[in-house]
Design a protein around this motif. Structure first.
Motif, short mmCIF file in Angstrom:
data_model
loop_
_atom_site.label_atom_id
_atom_site.label_comp_id
_atom_site.label_asym_id
_atom_site.label_seq_id
_atom_site.Cartn_x
_atom_site.Cartn_y
_atom_site.Cartn_z
N LEU A 137 30.87 11.01 67.03
CA LEU A 137 31.76 11.63 66.05
C LEU A 137 31.05 11.90 64.72
N PRO A 185 28.75 16.65 63.02
CA PRO A 185 29.76 17.62 62.58
C PRO A 185 29.90 18.79 63.54
N GLU A 237 32.53 19.61 67.97
CA GLU A 237 33.47 20.57 68.55
C GLU A 237 32.72 21.74 69.20
N LEU A 282 38.48 7.84 63.46
CA LEU A 282 38.82 9.04 64.22
C LEU A 282 40.26 9.44 63.90
N SER A 283 40.46 10.63 63.37
CA SER A 283 41.80 11.11 63.03
C SER A 283 42.42 11.85 64.21
N ASP A 290 43.84 14.71 63.97
CA ASP A 290 43.46 16.12 63.82
C ASP A 290 42.09 16.38 64.44
N ARG A 291 41.14 15.46 64.25
CA ARG A 291 39.80 15.66 64.83
C ARG A 291 39.90 15.61 66.35
#
Length: 374
Positions: A66, A69, A72, A94-95, A97-98
């Motif tokens: 994570l 960056p 994704e 870790l959110s 949203d992520r």
């Protein structure tokens, strides 16, 4: 004929906010060998070459993946190639949203580690206050519809919590919990005296696993990864050296397993210098222990050589100092006494009610100091 690989572990970075004393990363993870991480386009090329080779499953690991960056983008590339991708994470900060963005990119599966069943012990083992983040991330994972694996590395300090950890995974709605008894590579080998469990601890934990399997049936898959040092025979090394699996390190070296970099008698090729297909098929390191021509006795004439392929080459190197000998875990190995002595030391300490030895946390300054000592 060289077999085709099925699984690629992409160790995207060795940076990590956790300091677990059993980490499989190299002791010199902060050194120059791994510091210049592969760029986004280099990783995407590796994924394309892996898929062309036949790879179907991709593990995104670290360190902590994570922290990249571009994660994704890497996930999206893997998805476009048809690779089944698993995020192997500590879930630190870790959110939701992520995680949702990773799902949108095409991530297929999430595996989150936890060090113990309660915050106090888990944070102590991790060397970082991370338990709260992990529990939140477990819930995010289920809310977003991901298949979830809970991973626990077991050792002397947390084996008594096996039942509690299974109940935790059940309460979180996980499909699978992997109870992985410590394999002594990397930092775990460095901390072996402090992590080594007793036979009584392992037997008690195994009884719990069997009871919980009977209770839960198909509701939760409970995987028990055998503790090599307490077994009669070794496990096959990643299904056999160079048979189905490879690891690409942050700096681009390609290894037949995640611990092979400790074998200093081998030179591992780099994806910056060679195509992945050449490394897999032609490089000396990948061919060194393929098949059985390399095997010494008793492996060469043993019927188990098609089952365990002579055992683990990394374990042979770390314990016996020679990657080409029979895995010392094997009861038939001339070096088995080296494993027995390590196990006996843990039993003596337990019988004398001695406090466990202190472990060295995985930390950059410590790793540099150890590397400097050689």
């Amino acid at each position: 004929m060289v077999p085709k690989p099925l699984w690629l572990l992409a160790e995207l970075t060795y940076r990590c906010p956790l300091q677990c004393p059993y980490c499989s990363n190299p002791l010199d993870f902060a050194g120059a060998r791994f510091k210049r991480e592969l760029a986004t386009e280099e990783w995407c090329r590796v994924f394309r070459e892996a898929r062309a080779l036949g790879v179907l499953q991709l593990g995104l690991s670290g360190g902590e993946p994570l922290l990249r960056p571009d994660l994704e983008t890497l996930v999206a590339t893997a998805h476009e190639l048809g690779l089944y991708s698993s995020l192997i994470t500590s879930a630190y900060r870790l959110s939701k949203d992520r995680l949702a963005a990773l799902k949108q990119a095409g991530l297929d599966h999430v595996q989150i580690s936890v060090q113990a069943a309660d915050a106090g012990l888990s944070d102590h083992i991790a060397g970082t206050a991370s338990y709260r983040d992990k529990i939140a991330a477990y819930h995010y994972t289920r809310e977003l519809g991901f298949p979830l694996t809970v991973n626990v590395v077991l050792h002397r300090t947390n084996l008594h919590q096996v039942e509690a950890m299974i109940r935790l995974a059940e309460s979180l709605g996980a499909e699978r919990i992997e109870l992985a008894n410590t394999q002594f590579y990397g930092w775990a080998f460095h901390n072996r005296d402090a992590l080594m469990p007793t036979k009584a601890q392992l037997d008690a934990a195994w009884e719990v696993v069997q009871r919980e399997r009977a209770r839960l049936g198909n509701k939760l898959e409970i995987v028990w990864v055998l503790p090599d040092y307490h077994e009669q025979y070794p496990k096959p090394c990643m299904g056999g050296w160079g048979r189905a699996y490879m690891t690409v390190t942050p700096g681009g070296e390609v290894w037949p397993c995640h611990a092979a970099g400790r074998i200093t008698t081998l030179e591992f090729a780099n994806v910056r210098d060679h195509p992945l297909e050449w490394i897999w098929s032609e490089s000396e390191a990948f061919n060194r222990f393929r098949g059985d021509a390399w095997m010494p006795e008793p492996c060469r004439s043993c019927p188990r050589k098609t089952v365990d392929f002579g055992g683990c080459r990394c374990q042979a190197f770390l314990v016996a100092g020679d990657a080409g000998v029979t895995d010392p875990v094997c009861s038939l190995s001339p070096q088995r006494r080296l494993v027995d002595e390590a196990v006996a030391a843990a039993e003596r300490a337990a019988a004398a009610a001695e406090a466990p030895a202190e472990w060295a946390y995985r930390a950059a300054p410590a790793s540099r100091a150890i590397a400097a000592k050689g």
